[in-house]
Design a protein around this motif. Structure first.
Motif, PDB file in Angstrom:
ATOM      1  N   ARG A   1     -29.670  22.772  30.439  1.00 65.74           N
ATOM      2  CA  ARG A   1     -29.764  22.574  28.993  1.00 65.74           C
ATOM      3  C   ARG A   1     -29.561  21.115  28.617  1.00 65.74           C
ATOM      4  NH1 ARG A   1     -29.741  25.844  24.729  1.00 65.74           N
ATOM      5  NH2 ARG A   1     -29.286  27.655  26.051  1.00 65.74           N
ATOM      6  N   SER A   2     -28.551  20.469  29.194  1.00 67.04           N
ATOM      7  CA  SER A   2     -28.277  19.076  28.843  1.00 67.04           C
ATOM      8  C   SER A   2     -29.391  18.145  29.301  1.00 67.04           C
ATOM      9  CB  SER A   2     -26.952  18.640  29.462  1.00 67.04           C
ATOM     10  OG  SER A   2     -26.989  18.760  30.874  1.00 67.04           O
TER      11      SER A   2
ATOM     12  N   ASP B   1     -29.042  20.140  19.312  1.00 65.58           N
ATOM     13  CA  ASP B   1     -27.721  20.759  19.437  1.00 65.58           C
ATOM     14  C   ASP B   1     -27.762  22.205  18.956  1.00 65.58           C
ATOM     15  OD1 ASP B   1     -26.753  18.322  20.359  1.00 65.58           O
ATOM     16  OD2 ASP B   1     -26.261  17.625  18.343  1.00 65.58           O
TER      17      ASP B   1
ATOM     18  N   SER C   1     -27.413  25.960  20.717  1.00 66.77           N
ATOM     19  CA  SER C   1     -27.163  26.750  21.922  1.00 66.77           C
ATOM     20  C   SER C   1     -27.965  28.049  21.938  1.00 66.77           C
ATOM     21  CB  SER C   1     -25.670  27.081  22.036  1.00 66.77           C
ATOM     22  OG  SER C   1     -25.230  27.800  20.893  1.00 66.77           O
TER      23      SER C   1
ATOM     24  N   GLN D   1     -32.832  19.509  26.887  1.00 58.46           N
ATOM     25  CA  GLN D   1     -32.734  19.613  25.428  1.00 58.46           C
ATOM     26  C   GLN D   1     -31.860  18.508  24.863  1.00 58.46           C
ATOM     27  OE1 GLN D   1     -31.623  23.606  24.327  1.00 58.46           O
ATOM     28  NE2 GLN D   1     -33.445  24.512  25.271  1.00 58.46           N
ATOM     29  N   ASN D   2     -32.096  17.296  25.306  1.00 60.35           N
ATOM     30  CA  ASN D   2     -31.385  16.137  24.786  1.00 60.35           C
ATOM     31  C   ASN D   2     -31.829  15.869  23.350  1.00 60.35           C
ATOM     32  OD1 ASN D   2     -30.287  13.575  24.272  1.00 60.35           O
ATOM     33  ND2 ASN D   2     -30.456  12.986  26.424  1.00 60.35           N
TER      34      ASN D   2
ATOM     35  N   SER E   1     -37.087  19.193  24.762  1.00 55.71           N
ATOM     36  CA  SER E   1     -37.133  18.341  23.577  1.00 55.71           C
ATOM     37  C   SER E   1     -37.968  17.098  23.862  1.00 55.71           C
ATOM     38  CB  SER E   1     -35.710  17.935  23.171  1.00 55.71           C
ATOM     39  OG  SER E   1     -35.114  17.135  24.169  1.00 55.71           O
TER      40      SER E   1
END
Length: 246
Positions: free
Chosen positions: A150-151, A158, A160, A154-155, A168
């Motif tokens: 996810r990190s 925010d 979840s 999907q930078n 992203s």
């Protein structure tokens, strides 16, 4: 529970495709700019000679078991002799690589040009992406992923509740930054591929002493245990023939 999103085709046409095309064009442009800024300096004959000696010593280690023991010992003495061996570096002749770089203005200037050709375009490109494309969900990975991704994917988002497989626009920029080496190798050639990760490693390796490679190769050649492989080949051939006959 993760939500399924329907991506607008306008995001593909105005975010995903332009971002990918711009990254490729910037990589090609940066390659030609760095090529023009590169000084036509004749390489030092000592550095070239030391590199060739290291390559020859590595080939000897790799093919040590395919030559007789007497020949291997003779070549080993030729490389590792404490008096005039090719891999032996006297203590007084070892130079500080950092001091050598600062003493040679052309070497320092070439390193500064390489670093600037990487830092400035990527800084401007990231500022452009962050200003115009921040917050977009640009694409979707066609297979499920765990939460650890996810990190990375999907930078700048925010949420979840969004499925991990969505990417992203900011993460797409980083994926293109470090994942276009194969495309650059097709466009520019394998040896001329623009690889930012390799350049970062070169920046972090500032001040490495090239004479240490000779000492490391000398130590590696010292510990090689010779075991001639030719008798084993005869035994294997004999075993194979016996199986065929029986």
């Amino acid at each position: 529970m993760a939500e399924d999103l329907v991506l607008d085709t306008a995001i593909r046409d105005w975010v995903l495709i332009p971002l990918s095309v711009v990254m490729v064009l910037i990589g090609v442009l940066r390659y030609f700019v760095s090529k023009l800024m590169r000084s036509s300096q004749v390489p030092d004959s000592k550095i070239v000679r030391e590199g060739q000696v290291i390559v020859r010593a590595r080939n000897l280690r790799a093919a040590a078991n395919y030559i007789p023991a007497k020949s291997f010992r003779a070549r080993k003495v030729y490389f590792n002799n404490e008096e005039n061996g090719l891999l032996h570096v006297p203590k007084g002749q070892a130079q500080n690589a950092q001091a050598q770089m600062f003493s040679d203005p052309n070497m320092a200037m070439d390193m500064m040009k390489k670093n600037l050709s990487m830092i400035i375009p990527q800084t401007l490109t990231f500022a452009w992406v962050n200003f115009f494309f921040s917050g977009f969900v640009a694409a979707k990975i066609p297979f499920p992923l765990t939460q650890r991704f996810r990190s990375m994917l999907q930078n700048g988002i925010d949420l979840s509740t969004v499925d991990v497989s969505y990417v992203s626009s900011r993460s797409w920029y980083f994926l293109n930054l470090f994942g276009l080496r194969g495309l650059f190798s097709l466009i520019l050639g394998e040896e001329n591929a623009t690889d930012d990760t390799q350049r970062m490693m070169q920046m972090s390796g500032f001040g490495v002493d090239p004479t240490k490679s000779l000492g490391a190769e000398k130590d590696s050649l010292d510990i090689v245990q010779h075991e001639w492989a030719l008798p084993k080949f005869e035994q294997r051939a004999e075993a194979v023939l016996r199986k065929l006959v029986s």
